[in-house]
Motif scaffolding. Structure first.
Motif, mmCIF file in Angstrom:
data_model
loop_
_atom_site.group_PDB
_atom_site.id
_atom_site.type_symbol
_atom_site.label_atom_id
_atom_site.label_comp_id
_atom_site.label_asym_id
_atom_site.label_seq_id
_atom_site.Cartn_x
_atom_site.Cartn_y
_atom_site.Cartn_z
ATOM 1 N N LYS A 96 1.327 4.140 -3.127
ATOM 2 C CA LYS A 96 1.043 5.562 -2.893
ATOM 3 C C LYS A 96 2.261 6.402 -3.322
ATOM 4 O O LYS A 96 2.118 7.391 -4.043
ATOM 5 C CB LYS A 96 0.741 5.754 -1.408
ATOM 6 C CG LYS A 96 0.501 7.166 -0.964
ATOM 7 C CD LYS A 96 0.117 7.150 0.522
ATOM 8 C CE LYS A 96 -0.199 8.531 1.048
ATOM 9 N NZ LYS A 96 0.960 9.408 1.158
ATOM 10 N N THR A 142 0.843 -1.199 0.000
ATOM 11 C CA THR A 142 0.000 0.000 0.000
ATOM 12 C C THR A 142 0.882 1.255 0.000
ATOM 13 O O THR A 142 0.670 2.193 -0.764
ATOM 14 C CB THR A 142 -0.928 -0.003 1.237
ATOM 15 O OG1 THR A 142 -1.753 -1.166 1.157
ATOM 16 C CG2 THR A 142 -1.798 1.237 1.301
ATOM 17 N N ARG A 143 1.903 1.237 0.847
ATOM 18 C CA ARG A 143 2.792 2.408 0.948
ATOM 19 C C ARG A 143 3.526 2.676 -0.368
ATOM 20 O O ARG A 143 3.557 3.816 -0.847
ATOM 21 C CB ARG A 143 3.814 2.161 2.079
ATOM 22 C CG ARG A 143 4.900 3.208 2.077
ATOM 23 C CD ARG A 143 5.952 2.946 3.115
ATOM 24 N NE ARG A 143 7.057 3.887 2.927
ATOM 25 C CZ ARG A 143 8.115 3.924 3.724
ATOM 26 N NH1 ARG A 143 8.211 3.113 4.744
ATOM 27 N NH2 ARG A 143 9.079 4.792 3.493
ATOM 28 N N GLY A 149 -3.528 1.617 -1.706
ATOM 29 C CA GLY A 149 -2.481 2.627 -1.943
ATOM 30 C C GLY A 149 -2.987 3.719 -2.864
ATOM 31 O O GLY A 149 -2.742 4.907 -2.644
#
Ligand code: IMP
Ligand code: ZN
Length: 381
Positions: free
Chosen positions: A81, A77-78, A121
């Motif tokens: 992003k 997810t990080r 993300g």
């Protein structure tokens, strides 16, 4: 060419691998965390991460290392992003981000939950000042352009050449299930010296029958028979095309794909919907990743890169980064490189960027949106 100008030009990125686009700083931070837990030895990572010149074999070893530190839901997810933010920051207005859905039973990760982490993300990116435009109604709230840096993101699911036919089919089925969430196509990638084309063909055929677009990594190594079979499949796009012989170039340049489409015409400052279906023929489009081809010496030197010939012959090409993190590049840098190596001026670079809109896998609604972006940029740049 002023670097600032290349950065301001709206750009379309069609060939970017999620884990290859990870920031070096994030990679080092994640490696440090795992080293503190005793899971890995930091110096092993640091050495490979900081290295600039890598053979193709070393590149794929690096991907395996990257996957050790990134493959959990929170990290996926990080990095999604961050990757989207990085592209948006250099005025990429449309991004087709590709990634290989991964299964890791030890942490309860399925291919589906991996992709859900990617989509989380994208959602978190949208809440932090970027707009992610999905096609599904569920995501309508993400489709309003509210901020200055707007980026439309679509997803391609990659099949790794290490996978079996069943596993490739699972990825295609997942892509079909996630069609309403921004997934629009399938990519075949991974170490080009591994696996057989026939293993993936049933899944790729099925993907196309079901309306998914397909792009293939093609000709990274000189495997003439495979390259020709890939071209005979008539994929919408191919990536690289580095090791083509005369016969492969002939096929690439002569093959035409029939596409039925509804068209928009630009008239009096408005887009008018042309309410007829017209059948047109597209050439197989080539995703050109200069730095990625030069660093591992897939191509001996940039002056002899096939970009020059394809550009001269007006064959559809699009500049892409491939793995901006692994090869320390950016899309702006790729445009600047084309300018300095092949002498393209501002007008030609702008046209090159604009033409990429024709090659996106997303539908006419998105194309129309992007054409407006270019119309407006043409007035100010
Ligand atoms: P991911 O799919 O997000 O994990 O991105 C990394 C993966 O993309 C690698 O493990 C490869 O399978 C694939 N990949 C990245 N760059 C290349 C390339 O240059 N050639 C073939 N496959 C690649
Ligand atoms: Zn690639």
């Amino acid at each position: 060419m002023e670097e600032e100008w290349v950065c301001i030009v709206p750009k379309v990125e069609l060939h970017a691998h999620l884990n290859g686009s990870i920031r070096n700083s994030t990679l080092l931070e994640l490696a440090r965390e795992l080293a503190q837990k005793g899971t890995i030895v930091f110096s092993d990572f640091e050495h490979v991460i900081r290295k600039n010149d890598r053979t193709l074999r070393e590149v794929f070893k690096l991907f395996d290392l990257i996957h050790v530190v990134t493959t959990d839901h929170k990290t996926i997810t990080r990095i999604t992003k961050e990757v989207v933010e990085d592209f948006a920051a250099e005025n990429v207005v449309y991004l087709e981000l590709r990634t290989t859905p991964k299964r890791n039973d030890s942490i309860g990760m399925s291919k589906r939950s991996y992709m859900e982490a990617v989509i989380d993300g994208l959602r978190s990116t949208s809440s932090s000042n970027l707009d992610i435009n999905f096609s599904s109604d569920d995501f309508e709230k993400f489709s309003k352009f509210k901020t200055e840096k707007k980026i439309i993101v679509r997803l391609l699911l990659s099949i790794d050449r290490r996978e079996s036919t069943a596993s490739a089919m699972e990825t295609v089925n997942l892509a079909l299930e996630m069609k309403g969430m921004g997934v629009i196509g399938i990519d075949l990638s991974g170490n080009p010296t591994v696996g057989e084309w026939e293993t993936f063909l049933p899944a790729l055929k099925f993907a196309r029958e079901q309306g998914l677009s397909v792009t293939l990594h093609c000709g990274e190594v000189p495997t003439s028979v495979e390259i020709q079979s890939m071209l005979d499949f008539l994929p919408g796009r191919i990536g690289h095309a580095c090791c083509f012989e005369d016969e492969e170039w002939r096929k690439l340049k002569s093959y035409k794909i029939p596409v039925d489409l509804c068209s928009y015409i630009y008239f009096n400052d408005m887009f008018v919907y042309l309410a007829v279906f017209i059948s047109i023929f597209f050439c197989i489009q080539v995703e050109i990743c200069l730095t990625s081809n030069i660093r591992p010496e897939t191509i001996s030197s940039i002056d002899v890169h096939h970009f020059a010939n394809l550009y001269k012959e007006n064959h559809p090409i699009v500049l892409c980064t491939d793995d901006s993190g692994v090869f320390s590049t950016s899309l702006s840098n790729e445009y600047a490189l084309v300018s300095s190596t092949f002498g393209l001026g501002k007008l030609e670079l702008f046209e090159l960027a604009r033409k990429a809109v024709d090659f996106i896998f997303a539908g006419n609604d998105v194309k129309k949106e992007l054409m407006k972006v270019y119309e407006s940029a043409a007035r100010t740049l």
